[in-house]
Write a protein that holds these residues in place. Structure first.
Motif, PDB file in Angstrom:
ATOM      1  N   ASP A  78       0.855  -1.186   0.000  1.00 16.57           N
ATOM      2  CA  ASP A  78       0.000   0.000   0.000  1.00 16.57           C
ATOM      3  C   ASP A  78       0.893   1.240   0.000  1.00 16.57           C
ATOM      4  N   SER A  79       0.325   2.374  -0.286  1.00 19.01           N
ATOM      5  CA  SER A  79       1.103   3.597  -0.460  1.00 19.01           C
ATOM      6  C   SER A  79       1.825   3.977   0.826  1.00 19.01           C
ATOM      7  N   LEU A  80       3.118   4.265   0.702  1.00 27.12           N
ATOM      8  CA  LEU A  80       3.929   4.674   1.844  1.00 27.12           C
ATOM      9  C   LEU A  80       3.917   6.180   2.035  1.00 27.12           C
ATOM     10  N   LEU A  81       4.114   6.914   0.934  1.00 26.66           N
ATOM     11  CA  LEU A  81       4.190   8.379   0.964  1.00 26.66           C
ATOM     12  C   LEU A  81       3.606   8.933  -0.319  1.00 26.66           C
ATOM     13  N   ASP A  82       2.982  10.104  -0.223  1.00 22.51           N
ATOM     14  CA  ASP A  82       2.552  10.789  -1.440  1.00 22.51           C
ATOM     15  C   ASP A  82       3.755  11.314  -2.210  1.00 22.51           C
ATOM     16  N   ASP A  83       4.796  11.747  -1.470  1.00 22.78           N
ATOM     17  CA  ASP A  83       6.014  12.261  -2.088  1.00 22.78           C
ATOM     18  C   ASP A  83       7.207  11.476  -1.559  1.00 22.78           C
ATOM     19  N   PRO A  84       7.770  10.533  -2.354  1.00 25.57           N
ATOM     20  CA  PRO A  84       8.898   9.729  -1.868  1.00 25.57           C
ATOM     21  C   PRO A  84      10.144  10.541  -1.574  1.00 25.57           C
ATOM     22  N   ALA A  85      10.196  11.777  -2.066  1.00 30.43           N
ATOM     23  CA  ALA A  85      11.347  12.628  -1.785  1.00 30.43           C
ATOM     24  C   ALA A  85      11.438  12.990  -0.306  1.00 30.43           C
ATOM     25  N   GLU A  86      10.345  12.795   0.457  1.00 28.04           N
ATOM     26  CA  GLU A  86      10.351  13.097   1.888  1.00 28.04           C
ATOM     27  C   GLU A  86      11.088  12.026   2.687  1.00 28.04           C
ATOM     28  N   GLY A  87      11.109  10.791   2.213  1.00 25.55           N
ATOM     29  CA  GLY A  87      11.774   9.712   2.929  1.00 25.55           C
ATOM     30  C   GLY A  87      10.987   9.248   4.139  1.00 25.55           C
ATOM     31  N   LEU A  88      11.396   8.095   4.677  1.00 26.77           N
ATOM     32  CA  LEU A  88      10.703   7.492   5.807  1.00 26.77           C
ATOM     33  C   LEU A  88      11.537   7.470   7.081  1.00 26.77           C
ATOM     34  N   ILE A  89      12.869   7.570   6.943  1.00 26.50           N
ATOM     35  CA  ILE A  89      13.756   7.572   8.109  1.00 26.50           C
ATOM     36  C   ILE A  89      13.959   9.017   8.522  1.00 26.50           C
ATOM     37  N   ASP A  90      13.417   9.371   9.670  1.00 26.81           N
ATOM     38  CA  ASP A  90      13.366  10.776  10.067  1.00 26.81           C
ATOM     39  C   ASP A  90      14.172  10.997  11.341  1.00 26.81           C
ATOM     40  N   HIS A  91      15.274  11.764  11.225  1.00 30.02           N
ATOM     41  CA  HIS A  91      16.022  12.150  12.424  1.00 30.02           C
ATOM     42  C   HIS A  91      15.234  13.238  13.163  1.00 30.02           C
ATOM     43  N   ARG A  92      14.993  13.032  14.431  1.00 33.58           N
ATOM     44  CA  ARG A  92      14.247  14.016  15.217  1.00 33.58           C
ATOM     45  C   ARG A  92      14.934  14.228  16.554  1.00 33.58           C
ATOM     46  N   ARG A  93      14.732  15.427  17.099  1.00 32.13           N
ATOM     47  CA  ARG A  93      15.266  15.678  18.436  1.00 32.13           C
ATOM     48  C   ARG A  93      14.556  14.813  19.479  1.00 32.13           C
ATOM     49  N   LYS A  94      13.288  14.539  19.252  1.00 31.17           N
ATOM     50  CA  LYS A  94      12.549  13.609  20.093  1.00 31.17           C
ATOM     51  C   LYS A  94      12.095  12.471  19.192  1.00 31.17           C
ATOM     52  N   PRO A  95      12.778  11.313  19.220  1.00 33.73           N
ATOM     53  CA  PRO A  95      12.488  10.255  18.249  1.00 33.73           C
ATOM     54  C   PRO A  95      11.086   9.699  18.383  1.00 33.73           C
ATOM     55  N   ASP A  96      10.514   9.310  17.247  1.00 28.32           N
ATOM     56  CA  ASP A  96       9.220   8.642  17.204  1.00 28.32           C
ATOM     57  C   ASP A  96       9.496   7.147  17.126  1.00 28.32           C
ATOM     58  N   TYR A  97       9.284   6.433  18.229  1.00 30.60           N
ATOM     59  CA  TYR A  97       9.629   5.015  18.284  1.00 30.60           C
ATOM     60  C   TYR A  97       8.601   4.119  17.604  1.00 30.60           C
ATOM     61  N   ASN A  98       7.544   4.709  17.061  1.00 21.59           N
ATOM     62  CA  ASN A  98       6.617   3.944  16.243  1.00 21.59           C
ATOM     63  C   ASN A  98       6.964   4.035  14.756  1.00 21.59           C
ATOM     64  N   ALA A  99       7.849   4.971  14.395  1.00 18.73           N
ATOM     65  CA  ALA A  99       8.238   5.174  13.002  1.00 18.73           C
ATOM     66  C   ALA A  99       9.398   4.245  12.645  1.00 18.73           C
ATOM     67  N   LEU A 100       9.849   4.324  11.403  1.00 23.17           N
ATOM     68  CA  LEU A 100      10.963   3.506  10.935  1.00 23.17           C
ATOM     69  C   LEU A 100      12.260   3.989  11.574  1.00 23.17           C
ATOM     70  N   LEU A 101      12.951   3.073  12.275  1.00 23.04           N
ATOM     71  CA  LEU A 101      14.228   3.372  12.905  1.00 23.04           C
ATOM     72  C   LEU A 101      15.295   2.443  12.330  1.00 23.04           C
ATOM     73  N   ILE A 102      16.510   2.952  12.214  1.00 26.18           N
ATOM     74  CA  ILE A 102      17.625   2.142  11.724  1.00 26.18           C
ATOM     75  C   ILE A 102      18.855   2.475  12.557  1.00 26.18           C
ATOM     76  N   GLY A 103      19.669   1.465  12.837  1.00 29.02           N
ATOM     77  CA  GLY A 103      20.876   1.680  13.625  1.00 29.02           C
ATOM     78  C   GLY A 103      21.918   0.628  13.311  1.00 29.02           C
ATOM     79  N   VAL A 104      23.131   0.853  13.808  1.00 36.39           N
ATOM     80  CA  VAL A 104      24.221  -0.102  13.621  1.00 36.39           C
ATOM     81  C   VAL A 104      24.913  -0.322  14.957  1.00 36.39           C
ATOM     82  N   LEU A 105      25.421  -1.542  15.132  1.00 29.72           N
ATOM     83  CA  LEU A 105      26.200  -1.901  16.310  1.00 29.72           C
ATOM     84  C   LEU A 105      27.522  -2.487  15.824  1.00 29.72           C
ATOM     85  N   TYR A 106      28.625  -1.794  16.150  1.00 30.31           N
ATOM     86  CA  TYR A 106      29.949  -2.237  15.728  1.00 30.31           C
ATOM     87  C   TYR A 106      30.418  -3.398  16.615  1.00 30.31           C
TER      88      TYR A 106
END
Length: 233
Positions: A78-106
């Motif tokens: 189903d449709s993710l975004l009306d404008d894909p240029a906005e992206g789904l991974i959003d850096h925020r000062r207060k993170p939204d833990y229900n949104a798409l999150l990505i991280g790495v562990l060295y």
């Protein structure tokens, strides 16, 4: 017979001066040096997390001399975004833990994630840098570039995704950090021997806690430095 039949274009009466590419400034932690390097590409396409209607996938890894870029695409029925240029991974000062999150562990225990805002700095950071940005796509397949600095040490590099709104729990994928480091030697420099850029093209002199840029014309332009912060008394 020439394939391209048109002749040379007419030059404008007052042409705009061409801008010159200067040597890389050496700040490998700010962004991929795409103007200077052709990266090595690891075609490690694989799913990172999925639910009934959504798949988060790694398409490839671009390896730079001291950093890497993860090519991550989100696919959906189903449709993710009306404008894909906005992206789904959003850096925020207060993170939204229900949104798409990505991280790495060295392998050495250090980590970075999209939970925080990674602001480019003039000095080398003490912790790894992760910065995600949209890279186009469609309403049903949204592409992202996830920049990561520095190169991982040899050992497992764990890539972690989570998207609660799409019923994707925290999911870890292990990549080979040693193979990523080895690929960095295949990144090719494009323009060796470029001239270095001068600081604003102006001589610099210090005035107390300020920096004065002294042009060849007019008065000096004074710019305040950020005060140094010491321990609280």
């Amino acid at each position: 017979m020439s394939f391209f039949t048109g002749g040379p274009r007419e030059r404008p009466l007052f042409p705009v001066p061409e801008q010159e590419l200067y040597a890389f400034n050496g700040r490998h932690w700010t962004d991929a040096p795409r103007e200077y390097i052709v990266p090595a590409v690891l075609p490690w396409a694989q799913p990172l997390g999925r639910s009934d209607r959504t798949i988060i996938a790694l398409r490839a890894i671009e390896v730079w001399p001291e950093a890497l870029t993860l090519r991550v695409t989100v696919y959906s029925r189903d449709s993710l975004l009306d404008d894909p240029a906005e992206g789904l991974i959003d850096h925020r000062r207060k993170p939204d833990y229900n949104a798409l999150l990505i991280g790495v562990l060295y392998a050495d225990g250090s980590r970075a994630s999209s939970e925080t805002i990674s602001v480019p700095s003039a000095s080398e950071p003490e912790s790894p840098v992760l910065r995600a940005q949209p890279a186009g796509g469609t309403r049903f397949a949204v592409e992202h570039e996830v920049f990561l600095w520095p190169l991982p040490p040899a050992g497992p590099l764990k890539l972690v995704v989570q998207w609660r709104d799409r019923d994707i729990p925290e999911t870890r994928t292990t990549l080979d950090g040693g193979a990523i480091r080895a690929a960095a030697k295949d990144a090719a420099e494009l323009w060796p021997g470029l001239d270095k850029r001068q600081a604003n093209g102006l001589p610099v002199r210090r005035v107390g806690k300020q920096v004065a840029l002294t042009p060849e014309w007019g008065p000096a332009v004074v710019r305040a430095e950020q005060p140094e912060t010491g321990p609280a008394e």
